[in-house]
Design a protein around this motif. Structure first.
Motif, PDB file in Angstrom:
ATOM      1  N   ARG A  80       0.825  -1.209   0.000  1.00  0.00           N
ATOM      2  CA  ARG A  80       0.000   0.000   0.000  1.00  0.00           C
ATOM      3  C   ARG A  80       0.858   1.258   0.000  1.00  0.00           C
ATOM      4  N   LYS A  81       2.030   1.172   0.631  1.00  0.00           N
ATOM      5  CA  LYS A  81       2.941   2.315   0.634  1.00  0.00           C
ATOM      6  C   LYS A  81       3.469   2.579  -0.773  1.00  0.00           C
ATOM      7  N   LEU A  82       3.802   1.516  -1.485  1.00  0.00           N
ATOM      8  CA  LEU A  82       4.270   1.664  -2.862  1.00  0.00           C
ATOM      9  C   LEU A  82       3.155   2.209  -3.743  1.00  0.00           C
ATOM     10  N   LYS A  83       1.954   1.687  -3.570  1.00  0.00           N
ATOM     11  CA  LYS A  83       0.811   2.183  -4.337  1.00  0.00           C
ATOM     12  C   LYS A  83       0.595   3.671  -4.070  1.00  0.00           C
ATOM     13  N   GLN A  84       0.695   4.071  -2.810  1.00  0.00           N
ATOM     14  CA  GLN A  84       0.516   5.483  -2.466  1.00  0.00           C
ATOM     15  C   GLN A  84       1.594   6.346  -3.125  1.00  0.00           C
ATOM     16  N   ALA A  85       2.810   5.809  -3.240  1.00  0.00           N
ATOM     17  CA  ALA A  85       3.886   6.553  -3.892  1.00  0.00           C
ATOM     18  C   ALA A  85       3.544   6.818  -5.358  1.00  0.00           C
TER      19      ALA A  85
END
Length: 269
Positions: free
Chosen positions: A94-99
């Motif tokens: 989810r952190k990568l997606k948010q990036a």
């Protein structure tokens, strides 16, 4: 009652076993091996599959990037395993997606509008990420240059790729006349080597996507304000985002600009 407890135990065992398998399967190990601050992420190799698509599906983009080692340059289909990737490391996923959403989510327009005058030559750009630069010391090129072919400084209009707030404006030795805009999601969009501004921009001014910022030029590489002619006419586009460990991290705008090419305003100039 015993049957229910046995079923719960079996399901728990199956879940743990599956997670262990996925975690140790090299196909999915990239989720741990790389982070959104890695060089692989910063290169933003979206590939034509994504660049030529319509509105982005960020779960699809995130999953494809993980499964293809952050390089979609030659990928031609969208087969991926989002649910399984989410099961392995949901927080990191989810952190990568948010990036990706931070970098791409606010972008609406290519920075150089289409000219309705067919006699005008198009602009061009290539992937010059981290090419060698020597002015002011050797360094890598943290941006993408859109070249104004066969037209003088001040000819091509430059519009804002997103809504946002003017964070920096004025002269920089390396960037010439520049303007930096903070998009709502947090990305910092940097437009450099302008020949002039559309108006007297001030820090804190609100900007709308597609609003005229100024005109492509060749200013910079000098401490003297207004210096021109040290390189060919072009627009330097930079994209930056905040991270957990640095104030700002640069990303390669090339594939982002490839994606935005289909979203061009119509101007007559």
């Amino acid at each position: 009652m015993m049957m229910i407890l046995l079923l719960i135990l079996l399901l728990s065992f199956f879940h743990v076993t599956m997670i262990d398998y996925l975690y140790n399967n090299p196909t999915y190990y990239q989720l741990d091996a790389y982070t959104y601050e890695s060089d692989d992420f910063r290169s933003m190799r979206l590939g034509n599959l994504i660049a030529e698509s319509g509105p982005l599906d960020y779960d699809l983009l995130t999953s494809l990037m993980i499964e293809h080692n952050y390089d979609l340059t030659d990928v031609k289909d969208t087969a991926c395993h989002t649910d399984r990737l989410l099961a392995v490391k949901p927080a990191e996923y989810r952190k990568l997606k948010q990036a990706y959403e931070t970098v791409l989510g606010d972008l609406k327009f290519f920075p150089i509008p289409d000219n309705t005058n067919a006699a005008s030559p198009p602009v061009t750009f290539e992937n010059g990420w981290m090419d060698k630069r020597t002015y002011g010391g050797e360094r890598g090129h943290e941006g993408c240059d859109i070249m104004g072919t066969e037209r003088p400084r001040g000819y091509y209009p430059v519009v804002s790729m997103s809504d946002g707030i003017v964070e920096k404006v004025g002269w920089l030795e390396k960037g010439g006349w520049r303007i930096g805009i903070r998009a709502p999601g947090g990305a910092y969009l940097y437009y450099a080597h302008l020949y002039g501004y559309s108006r007297q921009w001030q820090e804190g001014d609100a900007v709308k996507a597609g609003e005229l910022l100024g005109f492509m030029g060749d200013t910079g590489y000098s401490t003297v304000e207004g210096t021109t002619g040290n390189f060919e006419v072009h627009l330097h586009v930079g994209i930056y985002m905040k991270t957990d460990h640095e104030d700002e991290m640069s990303l390669n705008p090339y594939w982002v600009l490839k994606y935005l090419q289909k979203y061009r305003l119509k101007y007559s100039y």
